[in-house]
Motif scaffolding. Structure first.
Motif, PDB file in Angstrom:
ATOM      1  N   LYS A 162       0.885  -1.192  -0.166  1.00  0.00           N
ATOM      2  CA  LYS A 162      -0.015  -0.149  -0.113  1.00  0.00           C
ATOM      3  C   LYS A 162       0.898   1.331  -0.063  1.00  0.00           C
ATOM      4  N   ASN A 218       1.306  15.725  -1.730  1.00  0.00           N
ATOM      5  CA  ASN A 218       0.087  15.284  -0.909  1.00  0.00           C
ATOM      6  C   ASN A 218       0.202  13.916  -0.463  1.00  0.00           C
ATOM      7  N   LEU A 233       2.722  13.593   2.078  1.00  0.00           N
ATOM      8  CA  LEU A 233       2.144  14.154   3.385  1.00  0.00           C
ATOM      9  C   LEU A 233       1.438  12.826   3.931  1.00  0.00           C
ATOM     10  N   ASN A 234       0.638  12.232   3.269  1.00  0.00           N
ATOM     11  CA  ASN A 234      -0.246  11.141   3.869  1.00  0.00           C
ATOM     12  C   ASN A 234       0.664   9.809   4.256  1.00  0.00           C
ATOM     13  N   GLU A 282       1.915  10.978   7.654  1.00  0.00           N
ATOM     14  CA  GLU A 282       0.853  10.832   8.563  1.00  0.00           C
ATOM     15  C   GLU A 282       0.694   9.382   9.062  1.00  0.00           C
ATOM     16  N   THR A 317      -0.509   6.957   7.023  1.00  0.00           N
ATOM     17  CA  THR A 317      -1.752   6.382   6.538  1.00  0.00           C
ATOM     18  C   THR A 317      -1.443   5.032   6.067  1.00  0.00           C
ATOM     19  N   ASN A 344       0.163   2.365  11.924  1.00  0.00           N
ATOM     20  CA  ASN A 344      -0.560   4.156  11.795  1.00  0.00           C
ATOM     21  C   ASN A 344       0.083   5.010  12.625  1.00  0.00           C
ATOM     22  N   ARG A 375     -12.193 -13.904  10.805  1.00  0.00           N
ATOM     23  CA  ARG A 375     -11.509 -12.742  11.283  1.00  0.00           C
ATOM     24  C   ARG A 375     -12.165 -11.654  11.850  1.00  0.00           C
ATOM     25  N   ARG A 421      -8.275  16.559  -1.869  1.00  0.00           N
ATOM     26  CA  ARG A 421      -7.046  16.569  -1.137  1.00  0.00           C
ATOM     27  C   ARG A 421      -7.261  16.845   0.100  1.00  0.00           C
ATOM     28  N   LEU A 422      -7.224  15.864   1.074  1.00  0.00           N
ATOM     29  CA  LEU A 422      -7.501  16.122   2.545  1.00  0.00           C
ATOM     30  C   LEU A 422      -6.290  14.985   3.238  1.00  0.00           C
ATOM     31  N   LEU A 423      -5.912  15.716   4.239  1.00  0.00           N
ATOM     32  CA  LEU A 423      -4.972  14.850   5.095  1.00  0.00           C
ATOM     33  C   LEU A 423      -5.935  13.839   5.633  1.00  0.00           C
ATOM     34  N   TYR A 424      -5.213  12.677   6.370  1.00  0.00           N
ATOM     35  CA  TYR A 424      -5.855  11.543   6.831  1.00  0.00           C
ATOM     36  C   TYR A 424      -6.833  11.794   7.824  1.00  0.00           C
ATOM     37  N   LEU A 452     -10.331   2.270   8.857  1.00  0.00           N
ATOM     38  CA  LEU A 452      -8.910   1.682   8.688  1.00  0.00           C
ATOM     39  C   LEU A 452      -8.899   0.363   7.951  1.00  0.00           C
ATOM     40  N   ILE A 493      -9.103   0.955   4.202  1.00  0.00           N
ATOM     41  CA  ILE A 493      -7.829   1.582   3.438  1.00  0.00           C
ATOM     42  C   ILE A 493      -7.099   0.343   3.093  1.00  0.00           C
ATOM     43  N   GLU A 494      -7.080  -0.531   3.973  1.00  0.00           N
ATOM     44  CA  GLU A 494      -6.380  -1.778   3.503  1.00  0.00           C
ATOM     45  C   GLU A 494      -6.951  -2.692   2.536  1.00  0.00           C
ATOM     46  N   LYS A 506     -10.609  -4.310   0.146  1.00  0.00           N
ATOM     47  CA  LYS A 506     -11.232  -3.824  -0.735  1.00  0.00           C
ATOM     48  C   LYS A 506     -12.700  -4.010  -0.247  1.00  0.00           C
TER      49      LYS A 506
END
Lengths: 449, 211
Positions: free
Chosen positions: A86, A124, A127-128, A131, A133, A138, B41, B85-88, B134, B137-138, B140
């Protein structure tokens, strides 16, 4: 053998965690394997090849003063503690900047999927990464730019966009199982089995692929193609195994998955180490891992070359050898390397085509002339072929096919229009069986002339 | 009743609450058992406990609707916000705030459903939400969906176990037995190295090939 005994040979999640990861992989070694930059350092110290790092970005401050001009046209951007592929960004080339002053902020790169990416996009992404991500825990992470690995020709048709890699599981300094991992359209170009990549089992002795899986299910071909996944002969196999053992020793992991890619220019390089290798490799190889680990357990292996050799002897050649044992015959593919013995112990190697449609082997007149083979013969035969009747001379010829000396009598024919200067007919194939899926790479190193 | 429980009740704790809390070790054991032996799981222990709590507070029917609706809402919001475009962390916070707002707005509507939904469970939903994001993100969407369903099924089993009256009575009388039994079961699970039930299916080709 009873089902109960059989299932005990398979390594499950519980068995892996309790029996091998907990006792043999220390917290320290696992932290090392999870940290790509630190891993690189340790591997380099062990004189193992790794891909070059262009730049490391640890903080937002690093990012602000980063000089984008220094970045090469092609690179990979990775999170240091990324998990399962990832957060990896692969950039193929730089698009020529249109602005006359070549302002760095207007640089545009082309990604693996051919889409464009600009400096703010990359910023960007970094940055992620910072952070955390994509990080395993994490928590905040480090980003780094690294040399992009270039795929070798042999594996290109089998891979979708990304780079295939070879996962070798090493236990107690002996490789116990290996698999080729191919990126697919579904996995988005990542060689990760969880994401839909293909895992192909590898015969540890010869480095030839056997069976293959996608999503834990057996498949024969690359999806949407008729490209057989078995029979791919991986180059530099022994080197790859030795590298894997050396990497395991350097990492201090007792049970490790070593990921190795083959770069077009640099050859095999180590991508990363894995302290918790996946278990699907057992399905790809159709072989149980626990049984193999138990066979290697307690052995005192010092050198990497001994470990690699032992792996081949213990776990290699099973499929073919078994067939060869039963039938008493060796297995050949459609194209095989042949060594012609002529004159006074002179040799000439070439790739010949195995042709079960022909009775007698045939060799091209030009090759006879080139090697100056004595072609005097008073024997000839009229042959009927698709182009009509023709009289062909027959000469005695000795050649070696798969370590067997064959004393043959072959036709001399005009094969200048053909792809192969030599075909091997049924007459000389009596000791062999033909497996059409077994492939030999047709490259400059293996001429057909 | 156990003397400790008697004492706690004298201190002003409700018998119902104590019963549920004492049934929690069983719930936790149920989750670890299903992971180690069956191979489910799910979303993990804490998410499972959260879900069970939501089901216990809001009731089975309303709890299920609440959890599934919020999961869909979260996913939609994440897909919509992905373009931005945003931070996490701010992005996740934004998703949580929007989810909360939409649920509250929905609760204000005069549906019969809404009187039954406890606002406390909305707070629990948010704690659950980050777990789900969370995972998204990992994994699908399909896998995440299955994980949620798996955990939901386990939670439904869990909620019927902890709300089962005979068990609660037993828990109040012999909390020591419950806790000791759960500890022993978990130690045994922790030393169990055999294949999980789902691995028999996963590796059936390998097992078949062993000679």
């Amino acid at each position: 053998m009873s089902f109960f005994k059989k299932q005990k040979k398979v390594l499950g999640m519980n068995g892996r965690n309790l029996g091998y990861i907990r006792p043999y992989n220390s917290g320290r070694a696992i932290r090392l394997a999870d940290n790509k930059l630190l891993t690189k350092k340790i591997l380099q110290r062990a004189r193992l090849p790794v891909s070059k790092v262009f730049a490391i970005i640890k903080t937002q401050h690093d990012l602000l003063k980063f000089n984008w001009q220094n970045l090469p046209p092609s690179f990979t951007l990775k999170p240091n503690r990324g998990l399962g592929g990832k957060g990896i960004l692969i950039v193929y080339s730089k698009k020529d900047s249109q602005s006359p002053d070549n302002n760095s902020d207007q640089s545009i790169w082309i990604k693996a999927d051919r889409s464009l990416i600009t400096v703010p996009d990359i910023q960007n992404h970094i940055l992620n990464i910072l952070e955390g991500t994509f990080a395993i825990n994490n928590l905040s992470d480090t980003a780094f730019f690294e040399e992009r690995i270039k795929i070798i020709k042999l594996l290109k048709p089998y891979s979708f966009r990304g780079i295939p890699d070879i996962r070798v599981i090493v236990y107690n300094n002996v490789p116990v199982m290996a698999e080729l991992r191919l990126p697919t359209e579904e996995s988005g170009g990542r060689a990760n089995l969880h994401m839909g990549g293909i895992g192909v089992g590898i015969d540890l002795g010869r480095g030839i692929t056997t069976s293959a899986i996608q999503h834990d299910r057996l498949i024969d071909y690359v999806p949407k193609t008729r490209l057989a996944l078995s029979g791919i002969k991986l180059p530099l196999w022994r080197t790859i195994l030795e590298m894997a053992v050396t990497a395991q020793q350097a990492s201090k992991l007792g049970f490790a998955g070593i990921d190795i890619a083959i770069d077009r220019d640099m050859g095999p390089i180590i991508l990363e180490l894995n302290a918790r290798p996946g278990l699907a490799i057992q399905i790809a190889n159709l072989a149980p891992l626990k049984e193999r680990i138990e066979r290697v357990h307690g052995l005192k292996i010092k050198s990497a070359s001994k470990g690699a050799r032992l792996a081949g002897e213990l776990f290699g050649g099973e499929i073919e050898e078994e067939l060869e044992e039963i039938s008493g015959r060796k297995i050949v593919g459609i194209y095989e390397k042949v060594k012609i013995i002529y004159g006074e112990n002179q040799e000439h190697s070439l790739i010949a085509k195995i042709d079960s449609g022909a009775y007698r082997s045939a060799i091209c007149q030009t090759l006879i002339d080139k090697l100056d083979i004595n072609a005097e013969s008073n024997r000839a035969k009229t042959v009927r072929s698709s182009i009509g009747q023709e009289e062909r001379r027959i000469i005695p010829l000795n050649f070696i096919l798969d370590d067997n000396l064959i004393e043959s009598e072959v036709f001399i024919a005009d094969r200048t229009q053909m792809n192969f200067d030599m075909i091997i007919g049924r007459r000389d194939l009596k000791q062999f069986m033909i497996d059409p899926t077994k492939n030999v790479a047709l490259t400059e190193n293996h001429p057909t002339r | 009743m156990h003397f400790l429980i008697n004492y706690l009740i004298q201190q002003g704790h409700s018998e119902t609450d104590l019963g549920i809390v004492l049934a929690l070790p069983i719930l936790i054991t149920l989750f670890s058992l299903s992971r180690q032996i069956i191979g489910i799981r799910g979303l993990g222990l804490s998410a499972g406990i959260l879900m069970t709590m939501i089901l216990a507070i809001s009731g089975l029917k309303y709890g299920l609707v609440l959890i599934l609706a919020s999961a869909i809402l979260l996913t939609l919001l994440r897909v919509i916000l992905r373009k931005w475009r945003l931070l996490y962390l701010p992005k996740i916070s934004l998703i949580l705030i929007l989810t909360l707002t939409i649920i509250i707005l929905f609760t204000a509507l005069p549906f019969p459903f809404n009187q039954k939904t406890s606002l406390l469970s909305i707070g629990l939903i948010l704690a659950l939400a980050e777990k789900i994001i969370l995972l998204q993100i990992e994994k699908k969407h399909r896998e995440v969906f299955f994980s949620i369903i798996e955990t939901l099924v386990l939670s439904v089993v869990g909620v019927s176990v902890i709300l089962w009256p005979p068990l609660r009575v037993f828990a109040l009388n012999r909390p020591d037995v419950i806790i000791l039994a759960c500890i022993i079961i978990n130690i045994a699970l922790g030393r169990w190295s055999g294949l999980r039930l789902n691995e028999y299916f996963r590796f059936h080709q390998v097992i078949k090939n062993i000679r």
